[in-house]
Design an enzyme around this catalytic site. Structure first.
Site, PDB file in Angstrom:
ATOM      1  N   ASN A 268       0.827  -1.396   0.212  1.00 18.81           N
ATOM      2  CA  ASN A 268       0.375  -0.079   0.238  1.00 18.81           C
ATOM      3  C   ASN A 268       1.071   1.246  -0.221  1.00 18.81           C
ATOM      4  OD1 ASN A 268      -2.549   1.539   2.110  1.00 18.81           O
ATOM      5  ND2 ASN A 268      -2.905   1.533  -0.842  1.00 18.81           N
TER       6      ASN A 268
ATOM      7  N   ARG B  40       1.672   0.781  -5.744  1.00 15.39           N
ATOM      8  CA  ARG B  40       0.124   0.684  -6.623  1.00 15.39           C
ATOM      9  C   ARG B  40      -0.549   0.460  -6.337  1.00 15.39           C
ATOM     10  NH1 ARG B  40       2.317  -6.139  -7.497  1.00 15.39           N
ATOM     11  NH2 ARG B  40       2.141  -5.312  -5.252  1.00 15.39           N
ATOM     12  N   SER B  41      -1.447   0.413  -4.859  1.00 11.86           N
ATOM     13  CA  SER B  41      -2.773   0.814  -5.522  1.00 11.86           C
ATOM     14  C   SER B  41      -2.361   2.163  -4.382  1.00 11.86           C
ATOM     15  CB  SER B  41      -3.258  -0.235  -3.917  1.00 11.86           C
ATOM     16  OG  SER B  41      -2.484   0.367  -2.326  1.00 11.86           O
TER      17      SER B  41
ATOM     18  N   ASP C 233       4.682  -5.688  -9.375  1.00 10.68           N
ATOM     19  CA  ASP C 233       5.488  -4.435  -8.025  1.00 10.68           C
ATOM     20  C   ASP C 233       6.874  -4.011  -7.994  1.00 10.68           C
ATOM     21  OD1 ASP C 233       6.297  -4.058  -5.867  1.00 10.68           O
ATOM     22  OD2 ASP C 233       6.167  -5.772  -4.276  1.00 10.68           O
TER      23      ASP C 233
HETATM   24  P1  4NP Z   1       2.765  -2.473  -3.557  1.00  9.04           P
HETATM   25  O1  4NP Z   1       4.534  -2.585  -3.189  1.00  9.04           O
HETATM   26  O2  4NP Z   1       2.791  -3.624  -2.800  1.00  9.04           O
HETATM   27  O3  4NP Z   1       3.134  -2.189  -4.594  1.00  9.04           O
HETATM   28  O4  4NP Z   1       2.530  -1.549  -2.460  1.00  9.04           O
HETATM   29  C1  4NP Z   1       5.496  -2.964  -1.919  1.00  9.04           C
HETATM   30  C2  4NP Z   1       6.045  -1.705  -1.008  1.00  9.04           C
HETATM   31  C3  4NP Z   1       6.800  -2.236  -0.074  1.00  9.04           C
HETATM   32  C4  4NP Z   1       7.067  -3.604   0.414  1.00  9.04           C
HETATM   33  C5  4NP Z   1       6.526  -5.095  -1.329  1.00  9.04           C
HETATM   34  C6  4NP Z   1       6.119  -4.697  -2.151  1.00  9.04           C
HETATM   35  N1  4NP Z   1       7.735  -4.329   0.930  1.00  9.04           N
HETATM   36  O5  4NP Z   1       8.401  -5.431   0.722  1.00  9.04           O
HETATM   37  O6  4NP Z   1       7.764  -3.388   2.012  1.00  9.04           O
END
Ligand code: 4NP
Length: 164
Positions: free
Chosen positions: A14, A17-18, A129
C-alpha cells in the site's frame, strides 16, 4: 442520490501500486464528475508501511502526471473491508490469493484483479511490483493504473455485474 459504489485498491505494501491506482481513479472520476458516485480507497496485504505516505517514487511519478497522492497514508487490509466495499481490486494474482484467504464468512465485497475488471480483458496483465525497481517501473505502473481508470470510467464498469 443512490448509495455510492465503493472500490478498494489492494496491493502488497500500500505504498506503490494501490496508492497510484487510488490517485488515478480519483482523478479520472473527478474529471468525469463522478466523484460522489464512486468512492475509492486503498490498502495493503502487509502491515509493514501502515501510517506512511506513498513511496517517494510513486508520489513523484503521480505528480508528473498531475495527480497529488502525497496525502495518502498506508493501511493494512481489515476484515471490515469485506463489508464496507463493493469491490476489492487486487494488483496481482498473489494479492488476490492472499485476499481470498482472509475473506470472512459474512463478506459481501466482490474480489477480483484490477486490470481485467477495469478493461474487460480477461487476460490483462498483472501490475508488477515496482518496489525494488526504478523510475521506469513506476511509469509503467502509472500507465497501467491510469489506463485502467480511464477504461473503467468510460465504461462505467462498476455498473456491470461480473463474477468475483
Ligand atoms: P506495493 O509495493 O505492493 O506496490 O505497495 C511494495 C511495497 C513494499 C513492499 C513490497 C511491495 N515491502 O515488502 O515492504
Amino acid at each position: 442520490m443512490s448509495q455510492p459504489v465503493r472500490l478498494l485498491m489492494l496491493c502488497l505494501g500500500n505504498i506503490c501500486r494501490s496508492p497510484m491506482a487510488e490517485g488515478a481513479f480519483r482523478a479520472r472520476l473527478q474529471a468525469a464528475g463522478l466523484e460522489d458516485d464512486v468512492q475509492v480507497d486503498s490498502a495493503g496485504i502487509g502491515p509493514w508501511h501502515a501510517g506512511e505516505p506513498p513511496d517517494p517514487r510513486a508520489i513523484a511519478c503521480a505528480r508528473g502526471h498531475g495527480v497529488d497522492i502525497a496525502g495518502q497514508r498506508a493501511r493494512q487490509l481489515a476484515a471490515t473491508d469485506f463489508q464496507r466495499f463493493d469491490w476489492i481490486l487486487a494488483a496481482d494474482a498473489d494479492n488476490l490469493q492472499a485476499l481470498q484467504g482472509r475473506r470472512p464468512r459474512d463478506a459481501t465485497a466482490r474480489a477480483t484483479l484490477l486490470l481485467p475488471w477495469a478493461t474487460g480483458e480477461a487476460d490483462a496483465a498483472a501490475i508488477p511490483d515496482p518496489y525494488t525497481g526504478d523510475a521506469a517501473d513506476f511509469e509503467r505502473v502509472w500507465a497501467m493504473v491510469d489506463g485502467a481508470a480511464e477504461a473503467a470510467v468510460r465504461q462505467r464498469v462498476w455498473q456491470r455485474r461480473v463474477d468475483g
